[in-house]
Design a protein around this motif. Structure first.
Motif, mmCIF file in Angstrom:
data_model
loop_
_atom_site.group_PDB
_atom_site.id
_atom_site.type_symbol
_atom_site.label_atom_id
_atom_site.label_comp_id
_atom_site.label_asym_id
_atom_site.label_seq_id
_atom_site.Cartn_x
_atom_site.Cartn_y
_atom_site.Cartn_z
ATOM 1 N N VAL A 44 0.859 -1.178 0.000
ATOM 2 C CA VAL A 44 0.000 0.000 0.000
ATOM 3 C C VAL A 44 0.897 1.230 0.000
ATOM 4 C CG1 VAL A 44 -1.851 1.239 1.184
ATOM 5 C CG2 VAL A 44 -1.743 -1.264 1.291
ATOM 6 N N LEU A 45 0.883 1.967 -1.089
ATOM 7 C CA LEU A 45 1.803 3.086 -1.230
ATOM 8 C C LEU A 45 1.234 4.344 -0.588
ATOM 9 C CD1 LEU A 45 3.051 2.676 -4.891
ATOM 10 C CD2 LEU A 45 3.906 1.638 -2.813
ATOM 11 N N ASN A 46 2.052 4.993 0.210
ATOM 12 C CA ASN A 46 1.710 6.287 0.765
ATOM 13 C C ASN A 46 2.551 7.338 0.059
ATOM 14 O OD1 ASN A 46 -0.118 5.342 2.824
ATOM 15 N ND2 ASN A 46 1.680 4.542 3.904
ATOM 16 N N PHE A 47 1.909 8.270 -0.589
ATOM 17 C CA PHE A 47 2.640 9.307 -1.298
ATOM 18 C C PHE A 47 1.792 10.568 -1.331
ATOM 19 C CE2 PHE A 47 0.495 6.514 -4.311
ATOM 20 C CZ PHE A 47 -0.319 7.391 -4.999
ATOM 21 N N ASP A 48 2.464 11.673 -1.597
ATOM 22 C CA ASP A 48 1.814 12.977 -1.591
ATOM 23 C C ASP A 48 2.157 13.697 -2.884
ATOM 24 O OD1 ASP A 48 0.729 15.425 -1.109
ATOM 25 O OD2 ASP A 48 2.098 15.974 0.503
ATOM 26 N N LEU A 49 1.129 13.962 -3.672
ATOM 27 C CA LEU A 49 1.318 14.668 -4.940
ATOM 28 C C LEU A 49 0.609 16.019 -4.962
ATOM 29 C CD1 LEU A 49 0.838 11.655 -7.373
ATOM 30 C CD2 LEU A 49 2.883 13.077 -7.262
ATOM 31 N N GLU A 50 0.123 16.448 -3.838
ATOM 32 C CA GLU A 50 -0.784 17.593 -3.781
ATOM 33 C C GLU A 50 -0.193 18.857 -4.394
ATOM 34 O OE1 GLU A 50 -3.468 20.022 -0.485
ATOM 35 O OE2 GLU A 50 -2.304 18.250 0.091
ATOM 36 N N GLY A 80 0.122 -2.962 -7.633
ATOM 37 C CA GLY A 80 0.166 -2.385 -6.296
ATOM 38 C C GLY A 80 -1.215 -2.336 -5.675
ATOM 39 N N CYS A 81 -1.311 -1.695 -4.545
ATOM 40 C CA CYS A 81 -2.579 -1.549 -3.841
ATOM 41 C C CYS A 81 -2.972 -0.075 -3.850
ATOM 42 C CB CYS A 81 -2.458 -2.063 -2.409
ATOM 43 S SG CYS A 81 -4.014 -2.021 -1.516
ATOM 44 N N TYR A 82 -4.215 0.199 -4.215
ATOM 45 C CA TYR A 82 -4.654 1.573 -4.411
ATOM 46 C C TYR A 82 -5.961 1.815 -3.669
ATOM 47 C CZ TYR A 82 -6.521 5.671 -6.853
ATOM 48 O OH TYR A 82 -7.059 6.891 -7.159
ATOM 49 N N THR A 83 -6.037 2.929 -2.944
ATOM 50 C CA THR A 83 -7.276 3.287 -2.263
ATOM 51 C C THR A 83 -7.979 4.444 -2.934
ATOM 52 O OG1 THR A 83 -6.182 4.842 -0.778
ATOM 53 C CG2 THR A 83 -6.303 2.545 -0.075
ATOM 54 N N GLY A 84 -7.252 5.242 -3.676
ATOM 55 C CA GLY A 84 -7.872 6.340 -4.400
ATOM 56 C C GLY A 84 -7.814 7.670 -3.696
ATOM 57 N N LYS A 85 -7.486 7.682 -2.414
ATOM 58 C CA LYS A 85 -7.555 8.943 -1.687
ATOM 59 C C LYS A 85 -6.447 9.920 -2.071
ATOM 60 C CE LYS A 85 -5.050 7.119 2.336
ATOM 61 N NZ LYS A 85 -5.153 6.853 3.784
ATOM 62 N N HIS A 86 -5.397 9.429 -2.717
ATOM 63 C CA HIS A 86 -4.278 10.297 -3.062
ATOM 64 C C HIS A 86 -4.495 11.059 -4.367
ATOM 65 C CE1 HIS A 86 -1.928 8.546 0.128
ATOM 66 N NE2 HIS A 86 -2.104 7.338 -0.365
ATOM 67 N N LEU A 87 -5.487 10.723 -5.162
ATOM 68 C CA LEU A 87 -5.587 11.262 -6.510
ATOM 69 C C LEU A 87 -6.852 12.069 -6.752
ATOM 70 C CD1 LEU A 87 -4.135 8.315 -8.590
ATOM 71 C CD2 LEU A 87 -3.080 10.494 -8.080
ATOM 72 N N CYS A 88 -7.480 12.543 -5.729
ATOM 73 C CA CYS A 88 -8.641 13.413 -5.901
ATOM 74 C C CYS A 88 -8.196 14.862 -5.768
ATOM 75 C CB CYS A 88 -9.719 13.077 -4.871
ATOM 76 S SG CYS A 88 -10.435 11.448 -5.115
ATOM 77 N N GLY A 89 -8.680 15.699 -6.645
ATOM 78 C CA GLY A 89 -8.379 17.116 -6.543
ATOM 79 C C GLY A 89 -7.364 17.631 -7.530
ATOM 80 N N PHE A 90 -7.111 16.905 -8.614
ATOM 81 C CA PHE A 90 -6.166 17.347 -9.639
ATOM 82 C C PHE A 90 -6.933 17.787 -10.880
ATOM 83 C CE2 PHE A 90 -3.743 14.594 -6.883
ATOM 84 C CZ PHE A 90 -2.560 15.296 -6.716
ATOM 85 N N PHE A 146 -12.573 5.380 -1.863
ATOM 86 C CA PHE A 146 -12.177 5.133 -3.250
ATOM 87 C C PHE A 146 -12.901 6.119 -4.148
ATOM 88 C CE2 PHE A 146 -12.399 3.238 -7.424
ATOM 89 C CZ PHE A 146 -11.129 2.737 -7.611
ATOM 90 N N GLY A 147 -12.165 6.972 -4.825
ATOM 91 C CA GLY A 147 -12.791 7.964 -5.694
ATOM 92 C C GLY A 147 -12.227 7.895 -7.094
ATOM 93 N N ILE A 148 -13.078 7.920 -8.070
ATOM 94 C CA ILE A 148 -12.617 8.053 -9.451
ATOM 95 C C ILE A 148 -12.463 9.550 -9.699
ATOM 96 C CG2 ILE A 148 -13.144 7.607 -11.869
ATOM 97 C CD1 ILE A 148 -12.628 5.119 -10.269
ATOM 98 N N PRO A 149 -11.242 10.029 -9.883
ATOM 99 C CA PRO A 149 -11.008 11.456 -9.779
ATOM 100 C C PRO A 149 -11.514 12.273 -10.953
ATOM 101 C CG PRO A 149 -8.968 10.228 -9.989
ATOM 102 C CD PRO A 149 -10.060 9.252 -10.024
ATOM 103 N N LEU A 150 -12.395 13.138 -10.668
ATOM 104 C CA LEU A 150 -12.688 14.337 -11.423
ATOM 105 C C LEU A 150 -13.228 14.163 -12.839
ATOM 106 C CD1 LEU A 150 -9.741 16.568 -10.275
ATOM 107 C CD2 LEU A 150 -12.031 16.383 -9.362
#
Length: 441
Positions: free
Chosen positions: A167-173, A186-196, A215-219
């Motif tokens: 489970v990757l923890n990363f910050d792209l904000e 990998g393992c993805y929750t979706g919380k890192h990719l909302c708001g781009f 889990f969000g499908i972003p934008l």
């Protein structure tokens, strides 16, 4: 009387006078490497294979350094971290100070742990203009992930993991210009990719997806969504509903599955390209999805690829035959599709290309039904289809020669069509509009 001696007068010679000896060769020209013209120096940088080699040359003299900086501004430089692992600290400092601002693409094999922490710091400090990062063999503890949070211009990120349970923890904000994100294995929750606001491509391949509240499908900006061979913790209608509601501008969807509740995907107003693959738990092709598309004559769907042993019935074939918007239809690894299904392909009025790979039940009859019913087909791709023979080619020649004639290209690889067809009298006829290409192995 004394005899008079005859006097002989020598004849004048017309030969040209001998040429003077050639002048001695000029002394060899001696030019210092520092006297090379600017354009020649820049050409040398072009020929060097790696960025580290170019930087070493740039550090030979101030002239080369100036030339490098001028040349580098117009290039998109790629740094493979592996090239730095044998460098000592002083050389690393020199390298990053000179080349860092010009590096746009970063490649890292995270399975190599040499100087991992040090290189992460150097990259974060000296490479502020990174636009693309490619990680391979990543895990949930790799140090290089810290680079992403310290960048501000990232547009593309590709991460290939060692294990799907990482489970990757990363910050792209800080990277609001992010356009593409790809995660493989990998393992993805979706919380890192909302708001781009500019994210147009999301690829999650061979991943474990946690289909939970976060889990969000972003934008609405998303144009391409690839969920190929993903395993969902909980499969429910909510995932499909999120895609249908959030991705209203989606143009391309790649999905493994497509069984229960998938019909809501047909509501996507701008979907143009769709690839559906069977999943290990199901080989159902959702009839509701096809029915809704058929009611709208395919809407904007132009490319459809069906891969795997989908259970194709006459009802499925009838719906497919009503997708008049289709320009390309392709089948892969399906032994259920057969000749009779082609009877229902009546309204594919814009279909220009058709392809089959590893489809063992379709023969010459099905192919000729396609040629007769789909008058706009110009290209047929056939690979590893054992039931298709040279008879199809000969019959297609007769069909396409009628009236004003119709051009058709048939690309074949590993079928029963052999090069002997190229010498057949019908193929050699001036009325023939069919061309057969044998693809190389």
């Amino acid at each position: 009387m004394s005899k008079l001696k005859k006097l002989t007068i020598p004849k004048k010679s017309h030969a040209p006078p001998p040429s003077p000896p050639p002048p001695p060769p000029p002394p060899a020209s001696r030019m210092s490497v520092l006297e090379l013209p600017e354009d020649v120096v820049r050409r040398i940088f072009e020929f060097l294979p790696h960025l580290v080699d170019r930087v070493r040359l740039a550090n030979v003299a101030d002239k080369f350094r100036t030339s490098f900086e001028a040349w580098a501004r117009a290039k998109r430089h790629v740094l493979d971290v592996e090239q730095l692992e044998t460098m000592r600290l002083p050389e690393l400092i020199v390298f990053f100070r000179l080349a860092g601002p010009f590096i746009r693409v970063l490649k890292v094999d995270c399975s190599s742990f040499q100087k991992e922490s040090l290189l992460s710091e150097f990259i974060s400090e000296y490479c502020p203009n990174l636009e693309e990062i490619n990680y391979s063999n990543a895990n949930d503890e790799f140090h290089y992930r810290t680079i992403m949070s310290r960048m501000t211009h990232l547009k593309r990120v590709h991460i290939e993991c060692m294990d799907t349970e990482d489970v990757l923890n990363f910050d792209l904000e800080a990277n609001q210009d992010l356009e593409s994100f790809e995660l493989v294995n990998g393992c993805y929750t979706g919380k890192h990719l909302c708001g781009f606001p500019k994210l147009t491509k999301l690829v999650l391949r061979d991943c474990l997806l946690w289909n939970s509240g976060e889990f969000g499908i972003p934008l609405k900006s998303l144009r391409v969504l690839d969920l190929d061979d993903c395993c969902f913790e909980v499969m429910s209608q909510s995932l499909y509903q999120k895609i249908a509601e959030s991705c209203i501008n989606l143009e391309e969807l790649i999905f493994s599955g497509g069984d229960a509740n998938f019909e809501v995907i047909a509501q996507l107003p701008n979907l143009q390209r769709c690839t559906l693959k069977t999943w290990i738990t199901s080989n159902e092709l959702n009839i509701g999805f096809l029915t809704q598309l058929a009611e709208n004559h395919g809407n904007k769907l132009t490319h459809l690829h069906l891969s795997g042993q989908f259970l194709i019935t006459n009802e499925h074939a009838r719906c497919l035959g009503q997708l008049s918007s289709l320009q390309e239809l392709r089948w892969t690894n399906n032994d259920i599709l057969e000749d009779d299904h082609f009877k229902f392909f009546n309204d594919l009025s814009q279909l220009g290309r058709f392809g089959m790979t590893w489809c063992g039940m379709v023969g010459d009859t099905g192919m000729m039904r396609l040629v007769r019913k789909c008058l706009e087909v110009k290209i047929i791709d056939l690979q590893d289809c054992d039931e298709i023979t040279e008879e199809f080619v000969i019959n297609a020649i007769g069909c396409c020669s009628k009236g004003p004639g119709r051009n058709l290209v048939i690309n074949v690889k590993r079928t029963k069509i052999t090069p002997n067809v190229l010498t057949h009298p019908d193929y050699l006829s001036s009325l023939n509009h069919v061309k057969v290409n044998f693809l190389s192995e």
